[in-house]
Design a protein around this motif. Structure first.
Motif, short mmCIF file in Angstrom:
data_model
loop_
_atom_site.label_atom_id
_atom_site.label_comp_id
_atom_site.label_asym_id
_atom_site.label_seq_id
_atom_site.Cartn_x
_atom_site.Cartn_y
_atom_site.Cartn_z
N VAL A 77 0.86 -1.18 0.00
CA VAL A 77 0.00 0.00 0.00
C VAL A 77 0.89 1.23 0.00
O VAL A 77 1.80 1.36 0.82
CB VAL A 77 -0.94 0.02 1.23
CG1 VAL A 77 -1.72 1.31 1.29
CG2 VAL A 77 -1.87 -1.17 1.18
N TYR A 78 0.63 2.10 -0.98
CA TYR A 78 1.33 3.37 -1.09
C TYR A 78 0.28 4.47 -1.08
O TYR A 78 -0.65 4.45 -1.88
CB TYR A 78 2.11 3.46 -2.40
CG TYR A 78 3.15 2.39 -2.59
CD1 TYR A 78 4.24 2.29 -1.74
CD2 TYR A 78 3.06 1.49 -3.64
CE1 TYR A 78 5.21 1.32 -1.92
CE2 TYR A 78 4.03 0.51 -3.83
CZ TYR A 78 5.10 0.44 -2.97
OH TYR A 78 6.06 -0.53 -3.16
N LYS A 79 0.42 5.42 -0.18
CA LYS A 79 -0.50 6.57 -0.11
C LYS A 79 -1.97 6.12 -0.11
O LYS A 79 -2.79 6.61 -0.88
CB LYS A 79 -0.22 7.55 -1.24
CG LYS A 79 1.18 8.12 -1.16
CD LYS A 79 1.38 9.23 -2.14
CE LYS A 79 2.76 9.62 -2.29
NZ LYS A 79 3.63 10.21 -1.62
N ALA A 80 -2.25 5.13 0.74
CA ALA A 80 -3.61 4.63 0.97
C ALA A 80 -4.24 3.93 -0.23
O ALA A 80 -5.45 3.81 -0.31
CB ALA A 80 -4.52 5.75 1.48
N ALA A 81 -3.43 3.45 -1.17
CA ALA A 81 -3.98 2.74 -2.33
C ALA A 81 -3.04 1.60 -2.72
O ALA A 81 -1.89 1.55 -2.31
CB ALA A 81 -4.15 3.71 -3.50
N TYR A 82 -3.56 0.71 -3.54
CA TYR A 82 -2.73 -0.38 -4.06
C TYR A 82 -1.72 0.19 -5.04
O TYR A 82 -1.83 1.33 -5.49
CB TYR A 82 -3.60 -1.48 -4.67
CG TYR A 82 -4.49 -1.05 -5.80
CD1 TYR A 82 -4.10 -1.23 -7.11
CD2 TYR A 82 -5.74 -0.48 -5.56
CE1 TYR A 82 -4.92 -0.85 -8.16
CE2 TYR A 82 -6.57 -0.10 -6.60
CZ TYR A 82 -6.15 -0.29 -7.90
OH TYR A 82 -6.96 0.09 -8.93
N LEU A 104 -8.84 -13.49 -3.56
CA LEU A 104 -8.38 -13.16 -2.21
C LEU A 104 -7.44 -11.97 -2.30
O LEU A 104 -6.33 -12.09 -2.81
CB LEU A 104 -7.65 -14.35 -1.57
CG LEU A 104 -7.01 -14.10 -0.21
CD1 LEU A 104 -8.04 -13.65 0.83
CD2 LEU A 104 -6.26 -15.34 0.26
N PRO A 105 -7.88 -10.78 -1.85
CA PRO A 105 -6.99 -9.61 -1.87
C PRO A 105 -6.17 -9.51 -0.58
O PRO A 105 -6.69 -9.68 0.53
CB PRO A 105 -7.98 -8.44 -1.97
CG PRO A 105 -9.26 -8.94 -1.38
CD PRO A 105 -9.25 -10.44 -1.53
N LEU A 106 -4.88 -9.24 -0.74
CA LEU A 106 -3.97 -9.08 0.39
C LEU A 106 -3.17 -7.81 0.19
O LEU A 106 -2.87 -7.43 -0.94
CB LEU A 106 -3.02 -10.27 0.48
CG LEU A 106 -3.65 -11.64 0.65
CD1 LEU A 106 -2.60 -12.73 0.52
CD2 LEU A 106 -4.38 -11.75 1.97
N ALA A 107 -2.81 -7.17 1.29
CA ALA A 107 -1.99 -5.96 1.21
C ALA A 107 -0.98 -5.96 2.34
O ALA A 107 -1.19 -6.56 3.39
CB ALA A 107 -2.87 -4.72 1.29
N THR A 108 0.13 -5.28 2.08
CA THR A 108 1.16 -5.10 3.10
C THR A 108 1.49 -3.62 3.19
O THR A 108 1.29 -2.87 2.23
CB THR A 108 2.45 -5.87 2.74
OG1 THR A 108 2.96 -5.36 1.50
CG2 THR A 108 2.19 -7.36 2.61
N GLY A 109 1.97 -3.22 4.34
CA GLY A 109 2.35 -1.83 4.50
C GLY A 109 2.98 -1.57 5.85
O GLY A 109 2.95 -2.43 6.74
N GLY A 110 3.50 -0.39 6.00
CA GLY A 110 4.23 -0.04 7.20
C GLY A 110 3.39 0.49 8.34
O GLY A 110 3.88 0.63 9.45
N SER A 111 2.12 0.80 8.07
CA SER A 111 1.30 1.43 9.10
C SER A 111 -0.14 0.93 9.01
O SER A 111 -0.68 0.76 7.91
CB SER A 111 1.32 2.95 8.88
OG SER A 111 0.29 3.57 9.61
N THR A 140 -1.32 -6.95 6.19
CA THR A 140 -0.25 -7.42 7.06
C THR A 140 0.80 -6.33 7.16
O THR A 140 1.26 -5.80 6.14
CB THR A 140 0.39 -8.71 6.50
OG1 THR A 140 -0.63 -9.70 6.33
CG2 THR A 140 1.44 -9.26 7.45
N LEU A 141 1.17 -6.01 8.38
CA LEU A 141 2.22 -5.02 8.59
C LEU A 141 3.57 -5.56 8.13
O LEU A 141 3.87 -6.74 8.32
CB LEU A 141 2.32 -4.64 10.07
CG LEU A 141 1.21 -3.76 10.62
CD1 LEU A 141 1.27 -3.71 12.15
CD2 LEU A 141 1.33 -2.36 10.04
#
Length: 185
Positions: A77-82, A104-111, A140-141
């Motif tokens: 996730v960059y700037k609240a988007a994929y 199945l959508p998955l995302a990762t990010g720092g926050s 997932t963080l």
């Protein structure tokens, strides 16, 4: 046995997103499904950015989507988007490339500030592409995913349990044998 396309939308060669997907691919394969990994970053940039629908690599990617029974889509996730990289590929696919598919959508990010990116940014696009069933996604963080130099991936225990359960639900939605595997770690 279902065919599952596992798509990483990360532009990074040392991506936690891609590492996490490849880690989860093993669990999907252990449940009897064929997993086909696709790292969007390996597609030619000129073809993606130039919207070259006829480029052999783009045609091949579209064929992978067409062949799949299910799709796991992972993105940082960059700037609240994929990722924009994932967006460029999705834009080049046929409008209803996900028709009849379980996703199945998955995302990762720092926050955790970005935890809703799946529901507010990615899910509407997947839905507009005709997905038959979009499972609840999971964020997932980055700090819960460790990548070793040898390529091994370790996921924090609580995240591993949740992700394992999600993957099991995804596999059940695809059809096939019931999940009897311990949670991935």
């Amino acid at each position: 046995m279902a065919v599952v396309l596992s798509v990483s939308g990360s532009p990074s060669a040392t991506s936690r997103t891609a590492g996490l997907l490849r880690h989860l691919d093993a669990r999907i394969a252990a449940q009897g499904h064929e997993v086909v990994p696709l790292d969007v970053r390996t597609l030619p940039a000129q073809a993606l950015l130039g919207a070259d629908f006829g480029h052999p690599a783009i045609v091949r990617a579209a064929e992978l989507f067409a062949r799949a029974d299910g799709v796991v889509v992972g993105t940082p996730v960059y700037k609240a988007a994929y990722s924009g990289l994932l967006k460029t590929l999705l834009d080049l696919l046929p409008q209803y490339a996900l028709t009849g598919k379980t996703v199945l959508p998955l995302a990762t990010g720092g926050s955790t500030a970005h935890v809703l990116a799946i529901d507010y940014a990615l899910r509407p696009v997947l839905s507009s592409m005709g997905a038959a069933h979009i499972l609840p996604g999971w964020f997932t963080l980055d700090k819960e995913i460790a990548l070793a130099e040898c390529g091994a991936v370790t996921v924090a225990p609580a995240a591993a349990r949740t992700l394992g359960e999600l993957v099991d639900r995804f596999c059940a939605a695809l059809g096939g044998r019931p999940a009897l595997l311990p949670a991935a770690s």
